[in-house]
Design an enzyme around this catalytic site. Structure first.
Site, PDB file in Angstrom:
ATOM      1  N   LEU A   1      -2.125  -0.538  11.475  1.00 33.93           N
ATOM      2  CA  LEU A   1      -2.297   1.007  11.262  1.00 33.93           C
ATOM      3  C   LEU A   1      -3.709   1.475  10.860  1.00 33.93           C
ATOM      4  O   LEU A   1      -4.200   2.265  11.390  1.00 33.93           O
ATOM      5  CB  LEU A   1      -1.270   1.439  10.174  1.00 33.93           C
ATOM      6  CG  LEU A   1       0.416   1.033  10.309  1.00 33.93           C
ATOM      7  CD1 LEU A   1       1.001   1.617   9.199  1.00 33.93           C
ATOM      8  CD2 LEU A   1       0.676   1.494  11.810  1.00 33.93           C
TER       9      LEU A   1
ATOM     10  N   ASP B   1     -12.239  -4.795   4.411  1.00 37.27           N
ATOM     11  CA  ASP B   1     -11.018  -5.407   4.660  1.00 37.27           C
ATOM     12  C   ASP B   1     -11.511  -6.660   4.219  1.00 37.27           C
ATOM     13  O   ASP B   1     -12.648  -7.172   4.260  1.00 37.27           O
ATOM     14  CB  ASP B   1     -10.824  -5.414   6.132  1.00 37.27           C
ATOM     15  CG  ASP B   1      -9.410  -5.996   6.473  1.00 37.27           C
ATOM     16  OD1 ASP B   1      -8.400  -5.003   6.884  1.00 37.27           O
ATOM     17  OD2 ASP B   1      -9.104  -6.778   6.400  1.00 37.27           O
TER      18      ASP B   1
ATOM     19  N   CYS C   1      -4.870   1.583   3.787  1.00 38.19           N
ATOM     20  CA  CYS C   1      -3.838   0.796   4.719  1.00 38.19           C
ATOM     21  C   CYS C   1      -3.796  -0.558   4.321  1.00 38.19           C
ATOM     22  O   CYS C   1      -2.724  -1.169   4.610  1.00 38.19           O
ATOM     23  CB  CYS C   1      -4.161   1.065   6.147  1.00 38.19           C
ATOM     24  SG  CYS C   1      -4.164   2.600   6.887  1.00 38.19           S
TER      25      CYS C   1
ATOM     26  N   TYR D   1       8.350  -6.000  -2.484  1.00 40.04           N
ATOM     27  CA  TYR D   1       7.630  -4.819  -1.555  1.00 40.04           C
ATOM     28  C   TYR D   1       8.125  -3.649  -1.822  1.00 40.04           C
ATOM     29  O   TYR D   1       7.145  -2.669  -1.953  1.00 40.04           O
ATOM     30  CB  TYR D   1       8.037  -5.524  -0.181  1.00 40.04           C
ATOM     31  CG  TYR D   1       7.375  -4.578   0.965  1.00 40.04           C
ATOM     32  CD1 TYR D   1       5.973  -4.755   1.267  1.00 40.04           C
ATOM     33  CD2 TYR D   1       7.913  -3.678   1.752  1.00 40.04           C
ATOM     34  CE1 TYR D   1       5.154  -4.358   2.177  1.00 40.04           C
ATOM     35  CE2 TYR D   1       7.320  -2.856   2.840  1.00 40.04           C
ATOM     36  CZ  TYR D   1       6.012  -2.992   2.987  1.00 40.04           C
ATOM     37  OH  TYR D   1       5.404  -2.446   3.937  1.00 40.04           O
TER      38      TYR D   1
ATOM     39  N   LYS E   1       5.840  -0.566  -3.006  1.00 44.50           N
ATOM     40  CA  LYS E   1       5.774   0.883  -2.267  1.00 44.50           C
ATOM     41  C   LYS E   1       6.166   2.047  -3.134  1.00 44.50           C
ATOM     42  O   LYS E   1       5.798   3.048  -2.921  1.00 44.50           O
ATOM     43  CB  LYS E   1       6.301   0.573  -0.903  1.00 44.50           C
ATOM     44  CG  LYS E   1       5.691  -0.542  -0.016  1.00 44.50           C
ATOM     45  CD  LYS E   1       4.186  -0.052   0.218  1.00 44.50           C
ATOM     46  CE  LYS E   1       3.633  -0.999   1.416  1.00 44.50           C
ATOM     47  NZ  LYS E   1       2.292  -0.588   1.613  1.00 44.50           N
TER      48      LYS E   1
ATOM     49  N   PHE F   1       6.863  -0.132  12.717  1.00 43.68           N
ATOM     50  CA  PHE F   1       5.910   0.185  13.464  1.00 43.68           C
ATOM     51  C   PHE F   1       5.425  -1.149  14.049  1.00 43.68           C
ATOM     52  O   PHE F   1       5.480  -2.180  13.544  1.00 43.68           O
ATOM     53  CB  PHE F   1       4.608   0.625  12.596  1.00 43.68           C
ATOM     54  CG  PHE F   1       4.989   2.407  12.759  1.00 43.68           C
ATOM     55  CD1 PHE F   1       5.624   2.882  11.973  1.00 43.68           C
ATOM     56  CD2 PHE F   1       3.883   3.063  13.499  1.00 43.68           C
ATOM     57  CE1 PHE F   1       6.099   4.166  11.865  1.00 43.68           C
ATOM     58  CE2 PHE F   1       4.021   4.328  13.317  1.00 43.68           C
ATOM     59  CZ  PHE F   1       5.043   4.888  12.548  1.00 43.68           C
TER      60      PHE F   1
ATOM     61  N   THR G   1       2.866  -3.536  14.787  1.00 42.44           N
ATOM     62  CA  THR G   1       1.739  -4.082  14.502  1.00 42.44           C
ATOM     63  C   THR G   1       1.734  -5.281  14.559  1.00 42.44           C
ATOM     64  O   THR G   1       2.640  -6.101  14.656  1.00 42.44           O
ATOM     65  CB  THR G   1       1.153  -3.398  12.778  1.00 42.44           C
ATOM     66  OG1 THR G   1       2.079  -4.152  12.065  1.00 42.44           O
ATOM     67  CG2 THR G   1       1.223  -1.940  12.767  1.00 42.44           C
TER      68      THR G   1
HETATM   69  N1  NAD Z   1       3.932  -2.187  10.340  1.00 45.21           N
HETATM   70  C1  NAD Z   1       5.121  -1.471   9.873  1.00 45.21           C
HETATM   71  O1  NAD Z   1       5.804  -1.449  10.343  1.00 45.21           O
HETATM   72  C2  NAD Z   1       4.748  -0.808   8.477  1.00 45.21           C
HETATM   73  C3  NAD Z   1       5.796  -0.214   7.685  1.00 45.21           C
HETATM   74  C4  NAD Z   1       5.532   0.386   6.733  1.00 45.21           C
HETATM   75  C5  NAD Z   1       4.652   0.267   5.649  1.00 45.21           C
HETATM   76  N2  NAD Z   1       3.381  -0.499   6.349  1.00 45.21           N
HETATM   77  C6  NAD Z   1       2.537  -0.660   5.536  1.00 45.21           C
HETATM   78  O2  NAD Z   1       1.270   0.096   6.135  1.00 45.21           O
HETATM   79  C7  NAD Z   1       0.006  -0.861   5.950  1.00 45.21           C
HETATM   80  C8  NAD Z   1      -0.585  -1.333   7.387  1.00 45.21           C
HETATM   81  O3  NAD Z   1       0.199  -2.194   7.698  1.00 45.21           O
HETATM   82  P1  NAD Z   1      -0.154  -3.009   9.252  1.00 45.21           P
HETATM   83  O4  NAD Z   1       1.319  -3.338   9.739  1.00 45.21           O
HETATM   84  O5  NAD Z   1      -0.885  -2.198   9.980  1.00 45.21           O
HETATM   85  O6  NAD Z   1      -0.569  -4.417   8.668  1.00 45.21           O
HETATM   86  P2  NAD Z   1      -1.488  -5.457   8.926  1.00 45.21           P
HETATM   87  O7  NAD Z   1      -1.294  -6.903   8.397  1.00 45.21           O
HETATM   88  O8  NAD Z   1      -1.821  -5.492  10.373  1.00 45.21           O
HETATM   89  O9  NAD Z   1      -2.947  -4.899   8.483  1.00 45.21           O
HETATM   90  C9  NAD Z   1      -3.009  -4.810   7.108  1.00 45.21           C
HETATM   91  C10 NAD Z   1      -4.623  -5.360   7.062  1.00 45.21           C
HETATM   92  O10 NAD Z   1      -5.051  -5.298   5.466  1.00 45.21           O
HETATM   93  C11 NAD Z   1      -6.073  -6.150   5.117  1.00 45.21           C
HETATM   94  N3  NAD Z   1      -5.790  -6.685   3.797  1.00 45.21           N
HETATM   95  C12 NAD Z   1      -4.664  -7.414   3.289  1.00 45.21           C
HETATM   96  N4  NAD Z   1      -5.015  -7.517   1.903  1.00 45.21           N
HETATM   97  C13 NAD Z   1      -5.970  -7.115   1.619  1.00 45.21           C
HETATM   98  C14 NAD Z   1      -6.721  -6.957   0.528  1.00 45.21           C
HETATM   99  N5  NAD Z   1      -6.604  -7.527  -0.688  1.00 45.21           N
HETATM  100  N6  NAD Z   1      -8.043  -6.324   0.418  1.00 45.21           N
HETATM  101  C15 NAD Z   1      -8.467  -5.601   1.553  1.00 45.21           C
HETATM  102  N7  NAD Z   1      -7.827  -5.941   2.746  1.00 45.21           N
HETATM  103  C16 NAD Z   1      -6.664  -6.483   2.860  1.00 45.21           C
HETATM  104  C17 NAD Z   1      -5.588  -7.291   5.924  1.00 45.21           C
HETATM  105  O11 NAD Z   1      -6.728  -7.916   6.410  1.00 45.21           O
HETATM  106  C18 NAD Z   1      -5.300  -6.285   7.405  1.00 45.21           C
HETATM  107  O12 NAD Z   1      -6.262  -6.207   8.049  1.00 45.21           O
HETATM  108  C19 NAD Z   1       0.458  -2.059   4.840  1.00 45.21           C
HETATM  109  O13 NAD Z   1       0.332  -1.348   3.506  1.00 45.21           O
HETATM  110  C20 NAD Z   1       1.964  -2.008   5.035  1.00 45.21           C
HETATM  111  O14 NAD Z   1       2.714  -2.330   3.971  1.00 45.21           O
HETATM  112  C21 NAD Z   1       3.568  -1.130   7.726  1.00 45.21           C
END
Ligand code: NAD
Length: 254
Positions: A17, A36, A84, A160, A164, A193, A195
């Site tokens: 995202l 990141d 994110c 989790y 959140k 989503f 991802t």
């Molecule tokens: N994908 C989904 O369905 C979904 C649904 C609800 C919420 N979310 C939330 O959206 C956000 C993004 O999710 P995503 O699916 O894109 O995940 P993703 O794993 O593709 O991306 C997350 C990014 O965060 C970085 N990261 C992790 N820990 C870190 C830290 N301590 N410092 C800096 N960077 C850090 C990772 O390296 C990665 O690049 C997250 O917070 C996730 O909880 C995702």
């Protein structure tokens, strides 16, 4: 505010995202810094969009301060922050062998998702309130990423969901606190989503997850998140709100 020419920060911008948000903000003319822990992926994306890649662990104040300084030197003081960065993880409270969930499993997730996000918000907000106001009195916009698990946490999602839920609860007090400075705070709570988090699941699991969504009956597209984040930046009246972006999904207990 309009995105063109604004300095923006996206944590977790190297993947999923966050990465799509980086592309959208850059396409709308923002100068984007990607913060990141995965600096290789951040660099590849920064090259693609003409942005800046910065290694940053959101849980480490010195690391965030250094990244914010480097971003400000390159792009000027950021008026836009999209959080994110986050991690997942599920574990039953009491395992099959009767042993309780290790406290570390709970605190690790809360530490990244809730405390880490708060850490970036507090440091970036201090710079935003010091900036000159724009024409309408606005100084900045902060977006946080919660989840529908904040409302419908499933079995094993205690950590989790709590992390959140913390972001959901933070939204209004942050918006109230920063209102006097013209800084808005809005949280997006995505459903399911597509991802890297979900790519890893077998195709049939992805399909059954998609089938649980009322409409549209498919996993969310990162672009839909990114376009909402960009819209939030441009819409002055959106403030202190959590927006579910979930196709009317309500997660079942398991
Ligand atoms: N994908 C989904 O369905 C979904 C649904 C609800 C919420 N979310 C939330 O959206 C956000 C993004 O999710 P995503 O699916 O894109 O995940 P993703 O794993 O593709 O991306 C997350 C990014 O965060 C970085 N990261 C992790 N820990 C870190 C830290 N301590 N410092 C800096 N960077 C850090 C990772 O390296 C990665 O690049 C997250 O917070 C996730 O909880 C995702």
């Amino acid at each position: 505010m309009q995105l063109a020419g604004q300095a923006a920060l996206v944590t977790g911008g190297a993947s999923g995202l966050g990465a799509q948000t980086v592309r959208e903000l850059a396409a709308q003319g923002a100068k984007v810094a990607i913060l990141d822990v995965n600096v290789e992926a951040a660099q590849a994306l920064a090259q693609e969009v003409g942005g800046l890649a910065l290694h940053c662990d959101i849980c480490d104040s010195a690391s965030v301060e250094a990244a914010l300084r480097a971003a400000a030197e390159a792009h000027g003081s950021a008026r836009v922050l999209v959080n994110c960065a986050g991690i997942g993880g599920a574990r039953r409270l009491v395992g099959r062998d009767g042993s309780p969930m290790p406290l570390e499993d709970f605190s690790r997730i809360v530490n990244v998702n809730l405390i880490g996000t708060f850490n970036v918000v507090r440091l970036a907000a201090a710079a935003m309130v010091a900036a000159e106001p724009l024409e309408d009195g606005e100084r900045g916009v902060i977006i946080m990423t919660s989840s529908v698990a904040a409302y419908d946490g499933q079995v094993g999602q205690e950590a989790y969901a709590a992390s959140k839920g913390g972001l959901t609860s933070l939204t209004l007090p942050l918006a109230r606190d920063l209102a006097q400075f013209g800084v808005r705070v809005v949280t997006i709570a995505p459903g399911l989503f597509l991802t890297p988090l979900l790519y890893k699941l077998p195709e049939e699991v992805q399909q059954s997850l998609a089938a649980s969504i009322p409409f549209p009956k498919r996993l969310g597209k990162a672009d839909e998140y990114a376009r909402l984040a960009a819209h939030v930046v441009t819409n002055l009246s959106l403030n202190g709100e959590v927006i579910r972006l979930d196709g009317a999904l309500r997660l079942p207990p398991r």
